[in-house]
Design an enzyme around this catalytic site. Structure first.
Site, short mmCIF file in Angstrom:
data_model
loop_
_atom_site.label_atom_id
_atom_site.label_comp_id
_atom_site.label_asym_id
_atom_site.label_seq_id
_atom_site.Cartn_x
_atom_site.Cartn_y
_atom_site.Cartn_z
N ALA A 14 0.82 -1.24 0.04
CA ALA A 14 0.09 -0.18 0.04
C ALA A 14 0.82 1.33 -0.08
O ALA A 14 0.28 2.22 -0.10
CB ALA A 14 -0.98 -0.01 1.22
N GLY A 15 2.20 1.05 0.22
CA GLY A 15 2.91 2.27 0.40
C GLY A 15 3.26 3.08 -0.90
O GLY A 15 2.95 2.69 -2.10
N ARG A 19 10.49 7.07 -2.76
CA ARG A 19 11.92 7.04 -2.91
C ARG A 19 12.31 6.46 -4.46
O ARG A 19 13.47 6.64 -5.09
CB ARG A 19 12.66 6.04 -1.97
CG ARG A 19 13.05 6.92 -0.72
CD ARG A 19 13.35 6.04 0.33
NE ARG A 19 14.72 5.39 -0.03
CZ ARG A 19 15.33 4.37 0.74
NH1 ARG A 19 14.88 3.82 1.80
NH2 ARG A 19 16.61 4.02 0.15
N ASN A 230 13.34 -0.25 -2.14
CA ASN A 230 12.72 1.12 -1.96
C ASN A 230 13.45 2.35 -2.84
O ASN A 230 12.84 3.25 -2.91
CB ASN A 230 12.93 1.47 -0.70
CG ASN A 230 12.29 0.44 0.41
OD1 ASN A 230 10.87 0.53 0.51
ND2 ASN A 230 12.95 -0.16 1.30
N LYS A 337 11.90 -12.69 -36.63
CA LYS A 337 10.64 -12.33 -35.81
C LYS A 337 9.36 -13.44 -36.43
O LYS A 337 9.11 -13.12 -37.67
CB LYS A 337 10.24 -10.66 -35.92
CG LYS A 337 8.97 -10.25 -35.07
CD LYS A 337 7.61 -10.74 -35.53
CE LYS A 337 7.38 -9.88 -36.78
NZ LYS A 337 5.96 -10.01 -37.44
N TYR A 352 16.92 -9.78 -42.79
CA TYR A 352 15.54 -9.79 -41.95
C TYR A 352 14.51 -10.87 -42.32
O TYR A 352 14.15 -10.83 -43.40
CB TYR A 352 14.85 -8.69 -41.84
CG TYR A 352 13.36 -8.39 -41.18
CD1 TYR A 352 13.51 -8.60 -39.76
CD2 TYR A 352 12.37 -8.43 -41.85
CE1 TYR A 352 12.11 -8.59 -39.04
CE2 TYR A 352 11.02 -8.49 -41.32
CZ TYR A 352 11.17 -8.60 -40.07
OH TYR A 352 9.85 -8.54 -39.17
N ARG A 426 15.58 -8.29 -62.38
CA ARG A 426 16.71 -6.91 -62.45
C ARG A 426 16.11 -6.08 -63.67
O ARG A 426 15.63 -6.51 -64.50
CB ARG A 426 18.08 -7.52 -62.54
CG ARG A 426 18.50 -8.31 -61.48
CD ARG A 426 19.81 -8.95 -61.97
NE ARG A 426 20.16 -9.98 -60.94
CZ ARG A 426 21.35 -10.91 -61.22
NH1 ARG A 426 22.12 -10.85 -62.22
NH2 ARG A 426 21.79 -11.49 -60.04
#
Length: 452
Positions: A14-15, A19, A230, A337, A352, A426
């Site tokens: 809850a804090g 800092r 902290n 990917k 890629y 080409r």
């Protein structure tokens, strides 16, 4: 922990975490790619908790969102009147629960399930409360635990209230505490706020138990396990600690790290024996590496599966969905990917591969790209077994290159290529004899004229 005793956890979060100086809730800051609160919940999953309650306050909406898909309750502490007051806010969420309750802190992510089991086991010897202590190199201003050689606690005292003799004790209070629900709630109710801050402090649970004649015991652990976070500096220290432990773990499991201090793992990295990792490699979440694979320097890998004997890098990037099958190879400045590189296939440099399927034994030349995105949708490129893609080729998806086909260097391929075919795309080469010499002569004369 007795098999017949149920277990619940109350995690205090809850804090304000001032800092940290961050718009992100303190306990959501990551260590090894995983929020520190999730590290704690991951460890506690081994305990088969009946209920878990996170006490929230500042930035509650962030914690509610982060915990939305977990079997975890949240309860609000408002106003924030101390750690014992915070723990009491979980009573309604634990209504009807009977068993041991752990109260701990969300910013102590390294606490292990085995340590919690030891705390619970200490209650079976007749203790009403078990607390977790540690002996840091420098006790600083931690609260002290005064206990005998058998771990029976006679006093818990805050540093500011301790005598010189008590401060000389190096057994410090981590703040973690376990008690049965029949004892936890009455002891929490009895905590007062007669102190300089006017707050209700969790260690007074143990203090009150001792005052009423109950047995309180301390279980010791190492300081690293209960280090609170902290600030950004403490977050960095926790990351360094976690990484150091993982490096030791993987080397003990048969992984070669040529420069261990330069390799960074994710919380879920999985490596087989006989994997070799060169200096300056970073693993993001979701990576599995099979035996015999070699990850070369300056490679970044995330969400990827690397097969047996595969080679990666140097300077390679594998993004989520990248799959390298047995003995495949990507070299320097290759990015993958959502792409599969088949057994023995290779892309040696400057390539890629996105939304692609590359067959076994295929060779992808330098400068090849799969053009997979038109600004709205992604499209797939399929390259057949043993196909050869010449350097500086653009494969404009969706497109299929058949097995054993050849794409000539410099081609922009937008139509399928049949098995065994050659595709050359080409423009016709035009030669103008002497044109360059005449151009240079003309430009030199113009430049000389400007100087006069």
């Amino acid at each position: 922990m007795s098999q017949s005793t149920d277990f619940a956890a109350v995690i205090l979060a809850a804090g304000k975490g001032t800092r940290m100086k961050s718009s992100l809730h303190k306990v959501l800051h990551p260590i090894a790619g995983r929020p520190m609160l999730m590290h704690l919940l991951g460890s506690f999953a081994q305990l088969e908790l009946k209920r878990t309650v996170v006490v929230v306050g500042d930035k509650r909406e962030q914690l509610d969102a982060a915990l939305a898909d977990r079997d975890v309750s949240t309860t609000l502490q408002d106003p924030q009147l101390g750690t014992a007051h915070a723990a009491l806010q979980a009573r309604e969420a634990l209504d009807g629960f009977s068993g041991n309750i752990l109260v701990c802190f969300g910013d102590c992510p390294m606490v292990k399930a085995e340590t919690v089991r030891k705390l619970a086991a200490a209650l079976e010897g007749g203790a009403k409360v078990a607390v977790l202590g540690f002996r840091p190199d420098d006790p600083l201003q931690y609260g002290r635990i005064i206990a005998d050689k058998d771990g029976a606690v006679s006093k818990m005292v805050e540093f500011k209230d301790a005598s010189d003799a008590e401060r000389a004790c190096d057994l410090c209070n981590s703040g973690l505490i376990v008690a049965h629900s029949d004892d936890m709630w009455p002891l929490l109710d009895a905590v007062g706020n007669d102190n300089a801050q006017g707050e209700y402090y969790l260690p007074d649970v143990a203090t009150n138990a001792i005052a009423r004649g109950d047995k309180v015991v301390v279980v010791e652990t190492n300081a690293n396990e209960v280090a609170g976070i902290n600030s950004r500096a403490e977050l960095a220290a926790a990351e360094a600690q976690w990484q150091a432990e993982q490096r030791e773990h993987w080397m003990a499991e048969g992984v070669t790290l040529r420069a261990p201090e330069t390799v960074f793992f994710s919380y879920d990295t999985e490596l087989a024996a006989d994997v070799t990792i060169d200096p300056n490699v970073v693993f993001g979440p979701g990576v599995t590496v099979a035996s015999g694979a070699h990850i070369k320097s300056f490679s970044h890998i995330e969400g990827a599966t690397i097969g047996e004997g595969a080679q990666v890098g140097p300077y390679a990037r594998l993004r989520p969905g990248a799959v390298m099958e047995k003995d495949s190879f990507v070299g320097n400045f290759v990015e993958m990917k959502k792409a599969t590189l088949g057994e023995g296939a290779k892309a040696s440099h400057l390539t890629y591969l996105g939304d692609a399927e590359v067959g076994a034994g295929a060779n992808i030349g330098a400068g090849t790209i799969t053009c997979n995105y038109d600004g709205y949708f992604k499209y797939k490129t399929v390259i057949g077994e043993r196909a050869f893609i010449g350097s500086n080729s653009a494969l404009i998806a969706p497109v299929t290159i058949g097995p054993d086909a050849i794409v000539a260097a410099g081609s922009a391929v937008s139509r399928d290529v049949g098995a065994g075919d050659l595709r050359m795309v080409r423009a016709e080469q035009v030669v103008k004899p002497g044109w360059a010499d005449r151009f240079h002569d003309t430009m030199k004369k113009k430049k000389a004229a400007q100087k006069t």
